[in-house]
Design a protein around this motif. Structure first.
Motif, PDB file in Angstrom:
ATOM      1  N   LEU A   1       5.192  -0.753  10.772  1.00 27.37           N
ATOM      2  CA  LEU A   1       5.438  -0.296   9.402  1.00 27.37           C
ATOM      3  C   LEU A   1       6.170   1.033   9.393  1.00 27.37           C
ATOM      4  CD1 LEU A   1       2.064  -1.624   8.344  1.00 27.37           C
ATOM      5  CD2 LEU A   1       4.172  -2.226   7.174  1.00 27.37           C
ATOM      6  N   GLY A   2       5.884   1.852  10.398  1.00 29.07           N
ATOM      7  CA  GLY A   2       6.588   3.128  10.511  1.00 29.07           C
ATOM      8  C   GLY A   2       8.096   2.893  10.659  1.00 29.07           C
ATOM      9  N   LYS A   3       8.447   1.897  11.461  1.00 27.53           N
ATOM     10  CA  LYS A   3       9.877   1.609  11.652  1.00 27.53           C
ATOM     11  C   LYS A   3      10.513   1.188  10.330  1.00 27.53           C
ATOM     12  CE  LYS A   3       9.770   0.204  16.419  1.00 27.53           C
ATOM     13  NZ  LYS A   3       9.208  -0.885  17.171  1.00 27.53           N
ATOM     14  N   ILE A   4       9.814   0.344   9.603  1.00 31.28           N
ATOM     15  CA  ILE A   4      10.372  -0.158   8.341  1.00 31.28           C
ATOM     16  C   ILE A   4      10.527   0.976   7.332  1.00 31.28           C
ATOM     17  CG2 ILE A   4       9.975  -1.703   6.371  1.00 31.28           C
ATOM     18  CD1 ILE A   4       8.507  -3.573   8.326  1.00 31.28           C
ATOM     19  N   THR A   5       9.473   1.759   7.157  1.00 29.93           N
ATOM     20  CA  THR A   5       9.537   2.803   6.134  1.00 29.93           C
ATOM     21  C   THR A   5      10.532   3.890   6.549  1.00 29.93           C
ATOM     22  OG1 THR A   5       7.562   3.782   7.108  1.00 29.93           O
ATOM     23  CG2 THR A   5       7.245   2.437   5.168  1.00 29.93           C
ATOM     24  N   ASN A   6      10.646   4.103   7.842  1.00 29.29           N
ATOM     25  CA  ASN A   6      11.623   5.074   8.324  1.00 29.29           C
ATOM     26  C   ASN A   6      13.045   4.596   8.013  1.00 29.29           C
ATOM     27  OD1 ASN A   6      12.439   7.363   9.755  1.00 29.29           O
ATOM     28  ND2 ASN A   6      12.920   6.065  11.522  1.00 29.29           N
ATOM     29  N   LEU A  21       0.811  -1.219   0.000  1.00 27.56           N
ATOM     30  CA  LEU A  21       0.000   0.000   0.000  1.00 27.56           C
ATOM     31  C   LEU A  21       0.845   1.270   0.000  1.00 27.56           C
ATOM     32  CD1 LEU A  21      -2.907  -0.789   2.485  1.00 27.56           C
ATOM     33  CD2 LEU A  21      -2.835  -1.079   0.025  1.00 27.56           C
ATOM     34  N   HIS A  22       2.149   1.126   0.265  1.00 28.38           N
ATOM     35  CA  HIS A  22       2.973   2.334   0.294  1.00 28.38           C
ATOM     36  C   HIS A  22       3.281   2.777  -1.135  1.00 28.38           C
ATOM     37  CE1 HIS A  22       5.996   5.270   1.184  1.00 28.38           C
ATOM     38  NE2 HIS A  22       5.705   5.158   2.475  1.00 28.38           N
ATOM     39  N   PRO A  23       3.011   4.053  -1.442  1.00 26.57           N
ATOM     40  CA  PRO A  23       3.183   4.495  -2.835  1.00 26.57           C
ATOM     41  C   PRO A  23       4.624   4.409  -3.334  1.00 26.57           C
ATOM     42  CG  PRO A  23       2.643   6.343  -1.375  1.00 26.57           C
ATOM     43  CD  PRO A  23       2.466   5.097  -0.575  1.00 26.57           C
ATOM     44  N   GLN A  24       5.598   4.382  -2.438  1.00 21.20           N
ATOM     45  CA  GLN A  24       6.988   4.327  -2.908  1.00 21.20           C
ATOM     46  C   GLN A  24       7.545   2.908  -2.963  1.00 21.20           C
ATOM     47  OE1 GLN A  24       8.217   7.532  -0.038  1.00 21.20           O
ATOM     48  NE2 GLN A  24       9.774   7.827  -1.617  1.00 21.20           N
ATOM     49  N   SER A  84      11.386   5.313  -5.626  1.00 18.85           N
ATOM     50  CA  SER A  84      10.637   4.150  -5.158  1.00 18.85           C
ATOM     51  C   SER A  84      11.611   2.977  -5.015  1.00 18.85           C
ATOM     52  CB  SER A  84       9.511   3.805  -6.123  1.00 18.85           C
ATOM     53  OG  SER A  84      10.069   3.442  -7.356  1.00 18.85           O
ATOM     54  N   ILE A  85      11.190   2.003  -4.256  1.00 23.01           N
ATOM     55  CA  ILE A  85      12.078   0.888  -3.926  1.00 23.01           C
ATOM     56  C   ILE A  85      11.327  -0.415  -4.184  1.00 23.01           C
ATOM     57  CG2 ILE A  85      13.297  -0.261  -2.023  1.00 23.01           C
ATOM     58  CD1 ILE A  85      13.607   2.436  -0.708  1.00 23.01           C
TER      59      ILE A  85
END
Ligand SMILES: Nc1ncnc2c1ncn2[C@@H]1O[C@H](COP(=O)(O)OS(=O)(=O)O)[C@@H](OP(=O)(O)O)[C@H]1O
Length: 478
Positions: free
Chosen positions: A396-401, A17-20, A63-64
């Motif tokens: 998820l915040g930890k991962i995306t951070n 769901l993360h756009p990047q 994006s990754i």
């Protein structure tokens, strides 16, 4: 990178769901643990995974790409290969789960696969008349089977009459198999069922009808290798695997704990906790030793010490994970795995029959230890399944951070896991039937108490060793 049944699909769904974040064309690419896939690199990686050719600073990424293969962590090869081939900015995420619950989840997935096979076979019997078109002998049986093996079963080499017969057979299979598949496989359900029907016809059906009885047909299908899996006798498997693994566990634990007794700093945290607390109290907060309320006193004294307590704790090797940075686990030599739990690996692993690996899969200590020989601890993010379930936004915040991505869309009002899982089913419609995966697979079947007891007792020590290794403790596993 795992663990299997750890919640990798839920995590994958959220990440989608993360756009990047670019998801792969299918979940579980198995690029780094299966030789065949690995050897076809770089084409497969380029196409399916799109790893940047040049290392790029993570913050500059527009994006990754990501992928999730739950068996990487249990493989002895994957971490080494990933560390060699992937960008040094790769973030590795390991989602762990109480190994007892993990095992039960795996067992239930296996049970679902077997059930699916039996249902499929039963449907073939129930609808034998309609499916007769699949069993009718033809002149070019061999061509038909070979044709069915290729991806394009409507290839030009197939004669028109045979092509039509196969289409009718496919229609009948689609109608009567109703979403089930005869075996778990990465190939599409239609192809698997068609190939099964063709092979079955050729080898198991003498007349225009199916074999004489379902048992006979099941036996024949088993010989064909289609009904390969059998439901394991879980108690026997656990007892047998424990017999083989327990000596290694005892040896590694005994070694770790006895070596550790000499200097305090060499002791694992779980073993030295009490000793460390005593020493720190005496050195930094002598007043607390005399006070009755020693817990509150130590906490206050530590926070007033302006970091001195922490520094000293680190020097003494007494830093529990929540106090400060945990001393990184130093491996003695590239062969450090031998002599530790990794010596259990050859005893545990039987790749030909995954059912023999129930215990090994949850024996995370040697797996992570092996992986840390190649991947720095700072690049390995370890999360717990329960945390993902309870508080996905924080995990998820930890991962995306860590990846340097924009804010994650996971904490917004009205956001639920269903948003993620719907997106997953839309992108990977065949995943559940291909693998036997289910969103709430084991929760409806309670684990028998005796099995739970056996498992809790087996995993108690290796769990503690893992906590010590990763500097993180999951109390509810013990
Ligand atoms: N939101 C969320 N958070 C955490 N865990 C979840 C979530 N949703 C599903 N699940 C549970 O994940 C279990 C399946 O794990 P995996 O997806 O890793 O399985 S697999 O290895 O891909 O087959 C499977 O466990 P069991 O139900 O015990 O079988 C799922 O229930």
């Amino acid at each position: 990178m795992g663990a299997q049944k750890g919640g990798t699909t839920a995590l994958h769904s959220y990440l989608m769901l993360h756009p990047q974040l670019n998801p792969p064309r299918k979940k579980e690419l198995h690029i780094f643990d299966i030789d065949r896939n690995f050897n076809s690199w770089p084409n497969q990686l380029k196409v399916a995974f799109r790893v940047p050719k040049q290392p790029i600073l993570k913050k500059q990424h527009e994006s990754i790409s990501f992928e999730s293969t739950p068996s990487y962590i249990a493989s002895t090869l994957a971490c080494e290969r990933m560390s060699t081939f992937l960008s040094p900015w790769t973030v590795y995420v390991l989602i762990l789960r109480d190994p007892v619950k993990r095992l039960w989840s795996e067992y239930n997935m296996k049970a679902r696969r077997i059930q699916n096979q039996d249902t499929t076979l039963q449907s073939l019997f129930d609808h034998a008349d309609d499916l007769a078109v699949c069993w009718t002998p033809t002149e070019n049986d061999d061509d038909a089977v070979d044709g069915a093996k290729s991806k394009d079963s409507s290839g030009d080499s197939v004669p028109p009459a045979e092509k039509m017969r196969r289409e009718h057979c496919q229609e009948a299979l689609d109608k009567h198999l109703d979403g089930s598949r005869v075996k778990a496989s990465q190939v599409s359900r239609r192809m698997v069922n068609l190939k099964f029907a063709m092979d079955f016809k050729r080898k198991c059906v003498d007349t225009a009808k199916l074999g004489a009885s379902i048992e006979e047909s099941r036996e024949c299908a088993r010989k064909l290798g289609v009904l390969r899996e059998t439901l394991p006798d879980i108690r026997q498997d656990i007892i047998q695997e424990t017999k083989s693994l327990q000596p290694c566990v005892d040896m590694a634990a005994g070694k770790q704990f006895s070596e550790a007794k000499v200097p305090v700093s060499a002791l694992p945290w779980t073993a030295r906790e009490q000793e460390c607390q005593g020493k720190l109290k005496t050195r930094i907060c002598p007043q607390c030793v005399r006070e009755a309320d020693s817990e509150g006193c130590v906490a206050k004294c530590f926070s007033a010490s302006n970091g001195t307590a922490q520094e000293l704790a680190i020097q003494m090797g007494c830093t529990p994970p929540d106090v400060g940075p945990y001393p990184s686990h130093k491996l003695r030599s590239p062969s450090a795995c031998s002599g530790d739990l990794c010596t259990c690996y050859p005893k545990a692993v039987n790749m030909a029959d995954i059912s023999k690996n129930f215990l090994w899969r949850g024996l995370y200590y040697p797996q992570v230890q092996q992986c840390l020989r190649y991947i720095p601890r700072s690049q390995l993010l370890i999360v717990d399944n329960d945390d993902l379930r309870r508080d996905p936004a924080s995990v998820l915040g930890k991962i995306t951070n860590e990846l340097g991505l924009r804010d994650a869309p996971y904490g917004g009002p009205g956001f639920t896991y269903a948003d993620a899982s719907n997106e997953f089913s839309r992108k990977y419609p065949e995943f559940a039937s291909t693998t036997g995966w289910s969103e709430d697979g084991s929760s409806s079947v309670p684990m028998p108490e005796d099995i739970e007891l056996m498992l809790r007792s087996f995993y108690a020590t290796p769990n503690k060793m893992l906590f010590d290794l990763i500097g993180k403790k999951f109390d509810h596993w013990l």
